[in-house]
Design a protein around this motif. Structure first.
Motif, PDB file in Angstrom:
ATOM      1  N   PHE A 112       0.798  -1.226   0.000  1.00  0.00           N
ATOM      2  CA  PHE A 112       0.000   0.000   0.000  1.00  0.00           C
ATOM      3  C   PHE A 112       0.828   1.272   0.000  1.00  0.00           C
ATOM      4  O   PHE A 112       1.972   1.304   0.435  1.00  0.00           O
ATOM      5  N   ASP A 113       0.188   2.300  -0.546  1.00  0.00           N
ATOM      6  CA  ASP A 113       0.690   3.673  -0.476  1.00  0.00           C
ATOM      7  C   ASP A 113      -0.257   4.357   0.517  1.00  0.00           C
ATOM      8  O   ASP A 113      -1.413   4.634   0.173  1.00  0.00           O
ATOM      9  N   PRO A 114       0.197   4.576   1.745  1.00  0.00           N
ATOM     10  CA  PRO A 114      -0.741   5.049   2.778  1.00  0.00           C
ATOM     11  C   PRO A 114      -1.365   6.397   2.449  1.00  0.00           C
ATOM     12  O   PRO A 114      -2.556   6.617   2.670  1.00  0.00           O
ATOM     13  N   ILE A 208      -0.432  15.210 -17.291  1.00  0.00           N
ATOM     14  CA  ILE A 208       1.023  15.025 -17.198  1.00  0.00           C
ATOM     15  C   ILE A 208       1.573  16.282 -16.548  1.00  0.00           C
ATOM     16  O   ILE A 208       0.976  17.360 -16.685  1.00  0.00           O
ATOM     17  N   ASN A 209       2.682  16.146 -15.831  1.00  0.00           N
ATOM     18  CA  ASN A 209       3.320  17.326 -15.251  1.00  0.00           C
ATOM     19  C   ASN A 209       4.101  18.046 -16.346  1.00  0.00           C
ATOM     20  O   ASN A 209       5.228  17.676 -16.662  1.00  0.00           O
ATOM     21  N   GLU A 210       3.469  19.055 -16.930  1.00  0.00           N
ATOM     22  CA  GLU A 210       4.116  19.743 -18.054  1.00  0.00           C
ATOM     23  C   GLU A 210       5.222  20.680 -17.605  1.00  0.00           C
ATOM     24  O   GLU A 210       5.999  21.171 -18.426  1.00  0.00           O
ATOM     25  N   ARG A 241      -5.591  18.314 -17.445  1.00  0.00           N
ATOM     26  CA  ARG A 241      -6.013  18.267 -16.047  1.00  0.00           C
ATOM     27  C   ARG A 241      -4.893  17.603 -15.269  1.00  0.00           C
ATOM     28  O   ARG A 241      -4.540  16.460 -15.564  1.00  0.00           O
ATOM     29  N   TYR A 242      -4.300  18.303 -14.315  1.00  0.00           N
ATOM     30  CA  TYR A 242      -3.246  17.671 -13.517  1.00  0.00           C
ATOM     31  C   TYR A 242      -3.314  18.183 -12.094  1.00  0.00           C
ATOM     32  O   TYR A 242      -3.103  19.356 -11.825  1.00  0.00           O
ATOM     33  N   ILE A 243      -3.649  17.267 -11.180  1.00  0.00           N
ATOM     34  CA  ILE A 243      -3.779  17.632  -9.776  1.00  0.00           C
ATOM     35  C   ILE A 243      -2.461  17.405  -9.043  1.00  0.00           C
ATOM     36  O   ILE A 243      -2.097  18.152  -8.140  1.00  0.00           O
ATOM     37  N   GLY A 244      -1.750  16.355  -9.430  1.00  0.00           N
ATOM     38  CA  GLY A 244      -0.508  16.030  -8.738  1.00  0.00           C
ATOM     39  C   GLY A 244      -0.711  15.025  -7.619  1.00  0.00           C
ATOM     40  O   GLY A 244       0.210  14.745  -6.859  1.00  0.00           O
ATOM     41  N   SER A 245      -1.925  14.490  -7.515  1.00  0.00           N
ATOM     42  CA  SER A 245      -2.199  13.319  -6.659  1.00  0.00           C
ATOM     43  C   SER A 245      -2.635  12.228  -7.634  1.00  0.00           C
ATOM     44  O   SER A 245      -3.674  12.367  -8.295  1.00  0.00           O
ATOM     45  N   ILE A 259      -6.242  10.217 -20.386  1.00  0.00           N
ATOM     46  CA  ILE A 259      -4.988   9.491 -20.140  1.00  0.00           C
ATOM     47  C   ILE A 259      -4.158  10.221 -19.102  1.00  0.00           C
ATOM     48  O   ILE A 259      -4.088  11.455 -19.093  1.00  0.00           O
ATOM     49  N   PHE A 260      -3.545   9.443 -18.205  1.00  0.00           N
ATOM     50  CA  PHE A 260      -2.568   9.962 -17.249  1.00  0.00           C
ATOM     51  C   PHE A 260      -1.211   9.393 -17.659  1.00  0.00           C
ATOM     52  O   PHE A 260      -1.078   8.193 -17.904  1.00  0.00           O
ATOM     53  N   ILE A 261      -0.231  10.276 -17.721  1.00  0.00           N
ATOM     54  CA  ILE A 261       1.120   9.815 -18.080  1.00  0.00           C
ATOM     55  C   ILE A 261       2.125  10.313 -17.052  1.00  0.00           C
ATOM     56  O   ILE A 261       2.184  11.515 -16.778  1.00  0.00           O
ATOM     57  N   TYR A 262       2.903   9.413 -16.473  1.00  0.00           N
ATOM     58  CA  TYR A 262       4.146   9.804 -15.799  1.00  0.00           C
ATOM     59  C   TYR A 262       5.227   9.000 -16.499  1.00  0.00           C
ATOM     60  O   TYR A 262       5.478   7.846 -16.180  1.00  0.00           O
ATOM     61  N   PRO A 263       5.844   9.601 -17.525  1.00  0.00           N
ATOM     62  CA  PRO A 263       6.756   8.827 -18.368  1.00  0.00           C
ATOM     63  C   PRO A 263       8.156   8.763 -17.776  1.00  0.00           C
ATOM     64  O   PRO A 263       8.444   9.402 -16.760  1.00  0.00           O
ATOM     65  N   GLY A 271      10.834   6.555 -14.623  1.00  0.00           N
ATOM     66  CA  GLY A 271       9.561   7.120 -14.185  1.00  0.00           C
ATOM     67  C   GLY A 271       9.647   7.426 -12.703  1.00  0.00           C
ATOM     68  O   GLY A 271      10.677   7.175 -12.063  1.00  0.00           O
ATOM     69  N   LYS A 272       8.576   7.969 -12.151  1.00  0.00           N
ATOM     70  CA  LYS A 272       8.603   8.327 -10.721  1.00  0.00           C
ATOM     71  C   LYS A 272       7.738   7.388  -9.887  1.00  0.00           C
ATOM     72  O   LYS A 272       8.011   7.137  -8.722  1.00  0.00           O
ATOM     73  N   LEU A 273       6.668   6.893 -10.482  1.00  0.00           N
ATOM     74  CA  LEU A 273       5.660   6.174  -9.689  1.00  0.00           C
ATOM     75  C   LEU A 273       6.112   4.748  -9.390  1.00  0.00           C
ATOM     76  O   LEU A 273       6.916   4.165 -10.116  1.00  0.00           O
ATOM     77  N   ARG A 274       5.591   4.224  -8.312  1.00  0.00           N
ATOM     78  CA  ARG A 274       6.026   2.919  -7.831  1.00  0.00           C
ATOM     79  C   ARG A 274       5.135   1.809  -8.382  1.00  0.00           C
ATOM     80  O   ARG A 274       3.908   1.914  -8.385  1.00  0.00           O
ATOM     81  N   TYR A 277       2.763  -0.521  -5.497  1.00  0.00           N
ATOM     82  CA  TYR A 277       1.632   0.009  -4.727  1.00  0.00           C
ATOM     83  C   TYR A 277       1.023   1.275  -5.338  1.00  0.00           C
ATOM     84  O   TYR A 277       0.197   1.917  -4.713  1.00  0.00           O
ATOM     85  N   GLU A 278       1.446   1.624  -6.548  1.00  0.00           N
ATOM     86  CA  GLU A 278       0.766   2.704  -7.274  1.00  0.00           C
ATOM     87  C   GLU A 278       0.290   2.185  -8.640  1.00  0.00           C
ATOM     88  O   GLU A 278      -0.903   2.167  -8.935  1.00  0.00           O
ATOM     89  N   ALA A 279       1.248   1.752  -9.471  1.00  0.00           N
ATOM     90  CA  ALA A 279       0.892   1.388 -10.852  1.00  0.00           C
ATOM     91  C   ALA A 279       0.059   0.100 -10.928  1.00  0.00           C
ATOM     92  O   ALA A 279      -0.979   0.059 -11.597  1.00  0.00           O
TER      93      ALA A 279
HETATM   94  O1  LIG Z   1       5.058  16.412  -8.556  1.00  0.00           O
HETATM   95  P1  LIG Z   1       5.113  15.440  -9.687  1.00  0.00           P
HETATM   96  O2  LIG Z   1       6.509  15.149 -10.137  1.00  0.00           O
HETATM   97  O3  LIG Z   1       4.202  15.810 -10.819  1.00  0.00           O
HETATM   98  O4  LIG Z   1       4.593  14.033  -9.093  1.00  0.00           O
HETATM   99  C1  LIG Z   1       3.274  13.837  -8.774  1.00  0.00           C
HETATM  100  C2  LIG Z   1       3.061  12.396  -8.446  1.00  0.00           C
HETATM  101  O5  LIG Z   1       3.783  12.105  -7.258  1.00  0.00           O
HETATM  102  C3  LIG Z   1       2.933  11.495  -6.313  1.00  0.00           C
HETATM  103  O6  LIG Z   1       2.561  12.470  -5.380  1.00  0.00           O
HETATM  104  C4  LIG Z   1       3.708  10.394  -5.654  1.00  0.00           C
HETATM  105  O7  LIG Z   1       2.984   9.759  -4.646  1.00  0.00           O
HETATM  106  P2  LIG Z   1       3.318   9.981  -3.066  1.00  0.00           P
HETATM  107  O8  LIG Z   1       2.751  11.295  -2.646  1.00  0.00           O
HETATM  108  O9  LIG Z   1       2.622   8.811  -2.481  1.00  0.00           O
HETATM  109  O10 LIG Z   1       4.817   9.901  -2.920  1.00  0.00           O
HETATM  110  C5  LIG Z   1       1.706  11.040  -7.101  1.00  0.00           C
HETATM  111  O11 LIG Z   1       0.546  11.026  -6.326  1.00  0.00           O
HETATM  112  C6  LIG Z   1       1.623  12.079  -8.205  1.00  0.00           C
HETATM  113  O12 LIG Z   1       1.027  11.561  -9.363  1.00  0.00           O
END
Ligand SMILES: O=P(O)(O)OC[C@H]1O[C@](O)(COP(=O)(O)O)[C@@H](O)[C@@H]1O
Ligand SMILES: [Mg+2]
Ligand SMILES: [Mg+2]
Length: 330
Positions: A112-114, A208-210, A241-245, A259-263, A271-274, A277-279
């Motif tokens: 899990f990602d708490p 995507i985080n542009e 649309r990018y919230i960052g969660s 589509i959501f992309i974290y390339p 990539g950044k995501l795990r 417990y995320e992907a």
């Molecule tokens: O700030 P960035 O680089 O766009 O990353 C955002 C991504 O990082 C995360 O916050 C990583 O997850 P955690 O907060 O659980 O570490 C994702 O929820 C989100 O998609």
């Protein structure tokens, strides 16, 4: 008309459609829903409870940890770990595997990602919890080890997330469709609100985080530029649309399409995501809803994991959108 079906009742009904089921999975999903209520209780009043801000430590991945990350982690381990249903757990916030307080009888593993969306914790923007459940690979819980956690996503028996947003929702799958429940705080129950969620074949949003434009590889830039071009026949341009969660970005696209992309980027080559417990859990949900999840080339749930905290590029959402994004990868 709302049918007033509690999440517990829904777990039971799902179990009935598997006559061979022992009820264990139902019990452990109930444990997860209970832990989600505990985390929710604190998230909604975090500003009053001195649990905002940094914890002053970094996690195994060198990322700064927020107080609420640790708080949620502790709550989940304690709430779920003492019922003896999981032999082992793995969390974003713990370097190694966690042996729950009571583990001798557990035949399952919880990853899990708490608290997902750390950067949004302090500013009252949606955050989430993501979870993934596997069976132990052997029969003896006392022999459980990290290899039980390192199973392919295709081996998941259940996965889900909780989104702490303008309302709180829990969304889960056991491989029998995707179902969403909205929390009713007046009675303390998650009630069925989104039965059999399906994601549109194609959407109109890309996420995507542009801000990391300079770090993006040319294939990603070409794809984003394609999405920005005007072409009515293919529904372009798309909106951003990018919230960052991740949970919140995924949840929106699941309901609306997109589509959501974290390339892979220059800064984050893997990539950044795990993966674990995320992907993987979101990939299971996405596929169950009729969508697609890959790392740009390979199906996420077919990746053979080697590390608990391994990262992966993630392309997830509406099938046609993910296929199109893949066509830009060389
Ligand atoms: O700030 P960035 O680089 O766009 O990353 C955002 C991504 O990082 C995360 O916050 C990583 O997850 P955690 O907060 O659980 O570490 C994702 O929820 C989100 O998609
Ligand atoms: Mg996360
Ligand atoms: Mg997190």
């Amino acid at each position: 008309m709302n049918k007033l079906i509690t999440i517990e009742r829904h777990f039971l009904e799902q179990q009935k459609s598997h006559p061979e089921a022992t009820g264990e999975l139902t019990d452990l999903l109930n444990d997860v829903a209970f832990a989600a209520k505990l985390v929710r209780r604190e998230v909604v009043r975090a500003g009053l409870a001195d649990i905002l801000g940094m914890a002053g430590t970094t996690n195994v991945q060198g990322e700064e940890v927020k107080k609420l990350d640790l708080f949620a982690n502790e709550k989940i381990i304690n709430a779920i770990g003492q019922h003896g249903r999981f032999a082992l757990m793995g969390s974003e916030e713990n370097e190694g595997t966690i042996i729950p307080p009571k583990n001798q009888t557990g035949r399952y593993v919880l990853l899990f990602d708490p608290l997902d969306g750390s950067s949004n914790i302090d500013v009252n923007v949606s955050v989430g919890t993501i979870f993934s459940i596997y069976r132990l690979t052997g029969d003896d819980p006392s022999q459980a080890d990290v290899n039980d956690c390192l199973q392919k996503g295709s081996e998941q028996v259940a996965a889900g997330y909780v989104i702490y947003g303008s309302s709180v929702m829990m969304v889960y799958t056991t491989g029998n469709g995707v179902h969403g429940f909205t929390y009713d705080p007046t009675i303390g129950e998650f009630l069925l609100s989104h039965e059999n969620i399906t994601i549109p074949e194609q959407g109109k949003y890309y996420s995507i985080n542009e801000g990391s434009w300079q770090q993006l590889h040319s294939s990603t830039i070409d794809y984003i530029n394609y999405l920005k071009e005007e072409d009515k026949a293919t529904g372009r341009p798309y909106s951003t649309r990018y919230i960052g969660s991740l949970v919140a970005d995924f949840h929106r696209n699941l309901l609306t399409g997109g589509i959501f992309i974290y390339p892979a980027t220059r800064k984050h080559p893997d990539g950044k995501l795990r993966l674990m417990y995320e992907a993987n859990p979101l990939a299971f949900i996405c596929e169950q809803a009729g969508g697609r999840a890959t790392n740009g080339k390979t199906r996420i749930m077919d990746i053979d994991p080697t590390e608990l905290h391994q990262r992966t590029p993630l392309y997830i959402g509406s099938t046609q959108d993910v296929l199109k994004a893949e066509s830009f990868e060389h």
